[in-house]
Write an enzyme that holds these catalytic residues in place. Structure first.
Site, PDB file in Angstrom:
ATOM      1  N   CYS A   2       5.071-104.378  23.094  1.00  0.00           N
ATOM      2  CA  CYS A   2       6.098-104.309  24.139  1.00  0.00           C
ATOM      3  C   CYS A   2       5.787-105.334  25.243  1.00  0.00           C
ATOM      4  O   CYS A   2       4.642-105.707  25.442  1.00  0.00           O
ATOM      5  CB  CYS A   2       6.198-102.948  24.810  1.00  0.00           C
ATOM      6  SG  CYS A   2       6.373-101.598  23.671  1.00  0.00           S
ATOM      7  N   ARG A  27       7.134-110.062  22.208  1.00  0.00           N
ATOM      8  CA  ARG A  27       6.219-108.922  22.143  1.00  0.00           C
ATOM      9  C   ARG A  27       6.868-107.678  21.553  1.00  0.00           C
ATOM     10  O   ARG A  27       6.215-106.654  21.361  1.00  0.00           O
ATOM     11  CB  ARG A  27       5.695-108.594  23.546  1.00  0.00           C
ATOM     12  CG  ARG A  27       4.987-109.736  24.216  1.00  0.00           C
ATOM     13  CD  ARG A  27       4.502-109.327  25.568  1.00  0.00           C
ATOM     14  NE  ARG A  27       3.475-108.330  25.477  1.00  0.00           N
ATOM     15  CZ  ARG A  27       2.182-108.574  25.335  1.00  0.00           C
ATOM     16  NH1 ARG A  27       1.766-109.809  25.291  1.00  0.00           N
ATOM     17  NH2 ARG A  27       1.321-107.605  25.263  1.00  0.00           N
ATOM     18  N   TRP A  69       8.679-102.585  21.360  1.00  0.00           N
ATOM     19  CA  TRP A  69       8.297-102.561  19.949  1.00  0.00           C
ATOM     20  C   TRP A  69       7.906-101.109  19.700  1.00  0.00           C
ATOM     21  O   TRP A  69       6.853-100.657  20.157  1.00  0.00           O
ATOM     22  CB  TRP A  69       7.112-103.498  19.690  1.00  0.00           C
ATOM     23  CG  TRP A  69       6.791-103.661  18.238  1.00  0.00           C
ATOM     24  CD1 TRP A  69       7.365-104.537  17.363  1.00  0.00           C
ATOM     25  CD2 TRP A  69       5.816-102.940  17.483  1.00  0.00           C
ATOM     26  NE1 TRP A  69       6.819-104.397  16.121  1.00  0.00           N
ATOM     27  CE2 TRP A  69       5.857-103.420  16.159  1.00  0.00           C
ATOM     28  CE3 TRP A  69       4.906-101.916  17.778  1.00  0.00           C
ATOM     29  CZ2 TRP A  69       5.035-102.935  15.150  1.00  0.00           C
ATOM     30  CZ3 TRP A  69       4.091-101.429  16.774  1.00  0.00           C
ATOM     31  CH2 TRP A  69       4.162-101.941  15.478  1.00  0.00           C
ATOM     32  N   ASN A  95       3.404-100.190  28.330  1.00  0.00           N
ATOM     33  CA  ASN A  95       2.995-100.813  27.075  1.00  0.00           C
ATOM     34  C   ASN A  95       1.673-100.169  26.695  1.00  0.00           C
ATOM     35  O   ASN A  95       0.767-100.113  27.519  1.00  0.00           O
ATOM     36  CB  ASN A  95       2.827-102.329  27.303  1.00  0.00           C
ATOM     37  CG  ASN A  95       2.232-103.046  26.118  1.00  0.00           C
ATOM     38  OD1 ASN A  95       2.409-102.610  24.984  1.00  0.00           O
ATOM     39  ND2 ASN A  95       1.527-104.126  26.368  1.00  0.00           N
ATOM     40  N   GLY A  96       1.575 -99.664  25.456  1.00  0.00           N
ATOM     41  CA  GLY A  96       0.329 -99.027  25.024  1.00  0.00           C
ATOM     42  C   GLY A  96       0.641 -97.736  24.298  1.00  0.00           C
ATOM     43  O   GLY A  96       1.796 -97.461  23.966  1.00  0.00           O
ATOM     44  N   GLU A 460      -2.876-117.891   4.049  1.00  0.00           N
ATOM     45  CA  GLU A 460      -2.112-118.113   5.276  1.00  0.00           C
ATOM     46  C   GLU A 460      -0.680-118.568   4.946  1.00  0.00           C
ATOM     47  O   GLU A 460       0.276-118.127   5.590  1.00  0.00           O
ATOM     48  CB  GLU A 460      -2.852-119.134   6.153  1.00  0.00           C
ATOM     49  CG  GLU A 460      -2.148-119.517   7.424  1.00  0.00           C
ATOM     50  CD  GLU A 460      -1.817-118.359   8.374  1.00  0.00           C
ATOM     51  OE1 GLU A 460      -2.292-117.232   8.167  1.00  0.00           O
ATOM     52  OE2 GLU A 460      -1.039-118.603   9.312  1.00  0.00           O
ATOM     53  N   LYS A 464       2.761-116.609   6.036  1.00  0.00           N
ATOM     54  CA  LYS A 464       3.863-117.253   6.772  1.00  0.00           C
ATOM     55  C   LYS A 464       5.192-117.003   6.053  1.00  0.00           C
ATOM     56  O   LYS A 464       6.178-116.649   6.676  1.00  0.00           O
ATOM     57  CB  LYS A 464       3.645-118.771   6.903  1.00  0.00           C
ATOM     58  CG  LYS A 464       2.521-119.221   7.812  1.00  0.00           C
ATOM     59  CD  LYS A 464       2.756-119.025   9.289  1.00  0.00           C
ATOM     60  CE  LYS A 464       2.332-117.694   9.777  1.00  0.00           C
ATOM     61  NZ  LYS A 464       1.001-117.479  10.285  1.00  0.00           N
ATOM     62  N   GLU A 467       6.253-113.178   6.352  1.00  0.00           N
ATOM     63  CA  GLU A 467       6.608-112.735   7.699  1.00  0.00           C
ATOM     64  C   GLU A 467       7.980-113.194   8.122  1.00  0.00           C
ATOM     65  O   GLU A 467       8.706-112.468   8.780  1.00  0.00           O
ATOM     66  CB  GLU A 467       5.657-113.376   8.725  1.00  0.00           C
ATOM     67  CG  GLU A 467       4.278-112.876   8.734  1.00  0.00           C
ATOM     68  CD  GLU A 467       3.490-113.575   9.840  1.00  0.00           C
ATOM     69  OE1 GLU A 467       3.147-112.905  10.799  1.00  0.00           O
ATOM     70  OE2 GLU A 467       3.215-114.791   9.719  1.00  0.00           O
ATOM     71  N   HIS A 483      -6.516-113.038 -13.665  1.00  0.00           N
ATOM     72  CA  HIS A 483      -7.176-111.738 -13.819  1.00  0.00           C
ATOM     73  C   HIS A 483      -6.222-110.591 -13.506  1.00  0.00           C
ATOM     74  O   HIS A 483      -6.639-109.577 -12.943  1.00  0.00           O
ATOM     75  CB  HIS A 483      -8.418-111.670 -12.926  1.00  0.00           C
ATOM     76  CG  HIS A 483      -9.484-112.631 -13.357  1.00  0.00           C
ATOM     77  ND1 HIS A 483     -10.207-112.484 -14.513  1.00  0.00           N
ATOM     78  CD2 HIS A 483      -9.904-113.798 -12.800  1.00  0.00           C
ATOM     79  CE1 HIS A 483     -11.044-113.492 -14.645  1.00  0.00           C
ATOM     80  NE2 HIS A 483     -10.871-114.314 -13.617  1.00  0.00           N
ATOM     81  N   LYS A 576       4.108-110.079  18.734  1.00  0.00           N
ATOM     82  CA  LYS A 576       3.117-111.145  18.856  1.00  0.00           C
ATOM     83  C   LYS A 576       1.699-110.624  19.050  1.00  0.00           C
ATOM     84  O   LYS A 576       0.753-111.138  18.485  1.00  0.00           O
ATOM     85  CB  LYS A 576       3.514-112.017  20.045  1.00  0.00           C
ATOM     86  CG  LYS A 576       2.633-113.216  20.257  1.00  0.00           C
ATOM     87  CD  LYS A 576       3.035-114.334  19.349  1.00  0.00           C
ATOM     88  CE  LYS A 576       2.104-115.507  19.366  1.00  0.00           C
ATOM     89  NZ  LYS A 576       2.168-116.223  18.096  1.00  0.00           N
TER      90      LYS A 576
END
Ligand code: F6R
Length: 581
Positions: A2, A27, A69, A95-96, A460, A464, A467, A483, A576
């Site tokens: 948030c 955020r 969020w 926020n939290g 990575e 990308k 996401e 495998h 983020k």
């Protein structure tokens, strides 16, 4: 997660808060809300979904705002912040996560206060109102925060008072101060347009701003404010001519990688000595930053001939038995606020482990917990996806590997040479990647393979793609796909092959195995091969290959998002800075 922002000054708060929310939207963007004080009334606007392009402003020079969020409680207008006390005198943005929320809810129930929303935040204004009956505001905040277990950063306003109050523990909150104004926000860019005077709060700090006076407390005692001058520019936090922050930040890498390695030689020396002398070096991070750590483990093995451990921050506690006060943790984080990494650092610190962090956010929680910090200097990264911060992390870690091998200048030269190649590379591969994205946009899965240094780049690259375009993607060490996962290869399944001079023979063998099963092969390589159905040429840069290889992978992810009508800057479900466990 948030984003929160508060303002009290000589201007109208509403437009400042709205602009700030737009900047903080990275955020969280499930819902948003703004409350401003007008004489003895508070006007409240709340909505679900992303912020609109514009709003009708309201008068009032004190206000708070929030972009959410969702964690506790669904995405509904009722659960959107600001939240009020039941008597609607106090309004809060938070926020939290309040971990003992159920217990506190019961406690409020015994006081006859029945909460109206599904959120944990509502606890805060109700506790403060309750304590305000017999206490002043300072003591009421103090009593409230003592009851809360978990993490919080909150800012509040009161209906019949001209005051802005705040507190933080475990979630970020930074103050921006001008002569007649105070700004409070989750992140500096939210108020950068108005002031560069920042005050970073410590955990358990709280305070009040009224009559143009700021008072900050810690453990009941007044503390002196410390102003830090921010050297970020307003332009860095703006999109400029770019359609999205993601493409702006990909393009910035020619500069950001360079600034990442412009570090004080004394600091690099100190860190190098710590690495050399440590009994056990642990590279720890989450997500993209974790991938940078894996990449570093290869660099240290090859360049410095040194074994280092790489551990996911969220799994770090399992290794605590092996920590001694001779060990060293290298904590890697863009935001400097990631909860899992903060937990890992706290575990390590208890064992006497020295902490060196590589971060982008000066004065962040991780910076403050560290014995030494290397600041990435990448400027604000607004797109939710890490792009420029990843390559800055890679560059700093590569520099440290070279420095540990006593070849710092060689490392610097290689990285500088790499940055020079980026603009041309972007120019030449951009049109190809736009076409490739059109070809791949409806694919079910994309696989990536690479060996050695190219392997972390596959992880990575896959992250990308997932996401931002929501296409399933997975990265593998070239030897691993056969495998098991090779069972998923069908006619025309795209497989991106990351090839370097060192790994060419073996990885092309792996590419042949999948091509024989119908895969469509995309080669990212310095040399073309008959096996590639599509070829994206990148320069061969030896130990800097992981940096240069990221450019086409980031661009492909961006164009896939565009083709699939996804918002590259705000992918669904993400935020983020992951300040929850
Ligand atoms: C991916 C991404 C995340 C972060 C992770 C750690 O694009 O951004 O995977 O890398 O949440 O965040 P930091 O680096 O802030 O600790």
């Amino acid at each position: 997660m948030c984003g929160i922002i508060g303002y009290y000054g000589d201007k109208d708060a509403y437009p400042i808060l709205f602009k700030g929310l737009k900047i903080l939207e990275y955020r969280g963007y499930d819902s948003w809300g703004i409350a401003v004080k007008q004489q003895k009334n508070i006007i409240l606007d709340k909505e679900t979904g992303h912020l609109p392009e514009s709003v009708i402003s309201k008068n009032g020079n004190i206000g708070i705002a929030h972009t959410r969020w969702a964690t506790t409680g669904k995405v509904t207008e009722q659960n959107a912040h600001p939240h009020t006390s039941n008597d609607e005198t106090i309004y809060i943005v938070h926020n939290g996560i309040i971990e003992n929320y159920a217990e506190l809810k019961k406690y409020l129930h015994t006081l006859g206060i029945i909460l109206k929303t599904q959120t944990d935040t509502e606890i805060i204004p109700n506790l403060i109102t309750h304590f305000l009956k017999n206490n002043d505001l300072k003591n009421s905040i103090e009593k409230t925060t003592k009851l809360i277990k978990g993490s919080y950063a909150f800012v509040g306003i009161i209906k019949n008072r001209d005051e802005l109050f705040f507190a933080r523990d475990g979630s970020p909150l930074v103050l921006g101060k001008e002569k007649n104004e105070l700004f409070l926000a989750s992140d500096v860019p939210a108020f950068l347009e108005y002031t560069k005077n920042a005050i970073f709060l410590n955990d358990k700090d709280y305070g009040i701003y009224s009559n143009k006076k700021l008072v900050i407390f810690h453990n009941g005692e007044k503390i002196n404010e410390q102003i830090t001058k921010i050297n970020w520019t307003v332009e860095q936090a703006k999109k400029g001519d770019h359609p999205h922050f993601m493409i702006k930040e990909i393009n910035e890498q020619k500069h950001t990688i360079k600034t990442a390695i412009e570090q004080n030689p004394e600091l690099i020396n100190k860190v190098t000595k710590e690495i050399e002398n440590a009994f056990g070096v642990f590279f720890v991070g989450c997500g993209t930053s974790y991938h940078a750590c894996i990449s570093a483990s290869y660099q240290f093995a090859h360049i410095a001939k040194k074994h280092v451990n790489v551990i996911l921050a969220s799994e770090f506690s399992n290794y605590s038995d092996f920590l001694t006060n001779n060990a060293l943790m290298i904590a890697v984080s863009q935001s400097g606020e990631t909860a899992d990494l903060i937990d890992a650092i706290k575990i390590a610190k208890q064992k006497g482990v020295k902490i060196i962090s590589i971060i982008n956010s000066l004065e962040s929680t991780i910076d403050r917990l560290s014995d030494l910090s290397i600041i990435m200097n990448a400027g604000p990264e607004i797109c939710v996806l890490s792009t420029k911060s990843y390559t800055s992390q890679l560059a700093i870690l590569l520099l440290l590997a070279y420095s540990t091998a006593n070849k710092l200048n060689e490392g610097k030269k290689l990285i500088e040479q790499t940055t020079q190649q980026i603009p041309d590379l972007i120019e030449t591969i951009k049109p190809k990647l736009e076409l490739l994205a059109k070809k791949l946009k409806n694919k079910k899965s994309i696989f990536l393979i690479g060996r050695d240094l190219a392997y972390p780049s596959t992880l990575e690259g896959a992250l990308k793609i997932k996401e931002v375009s929501y296409i399933h993607a997975e990265g593998f060490a070239g030897g691993e796909l056969k495998h098991g996962t090779i069972a998923l290869i069908e006619e025309e399944t795209p497989v991106i092959v990351l090839t370097t001079d060192e790994t060419r023979d073996l990885i092309l063998g792996n590419a042949r195995e999948v091509k024989a099963r119908g895969a469509f092969i995309i080669g990212i390589d310095s040399k073309n091969s008959e096996i590639y159905d599509e070829f994206l040429q990148v320069p061969e840069l030896n130990h800097a290959n992981p940096i240069i290889m990221m450019i086409p992978l980031q661009l492909l992810s961006y164009y896939l998002a565009i083709e699939r009508n996804c918002d590259p800057d705000k992918p669904r479900n993400l935020a983020k800075s992951v300040t929850v466990r």
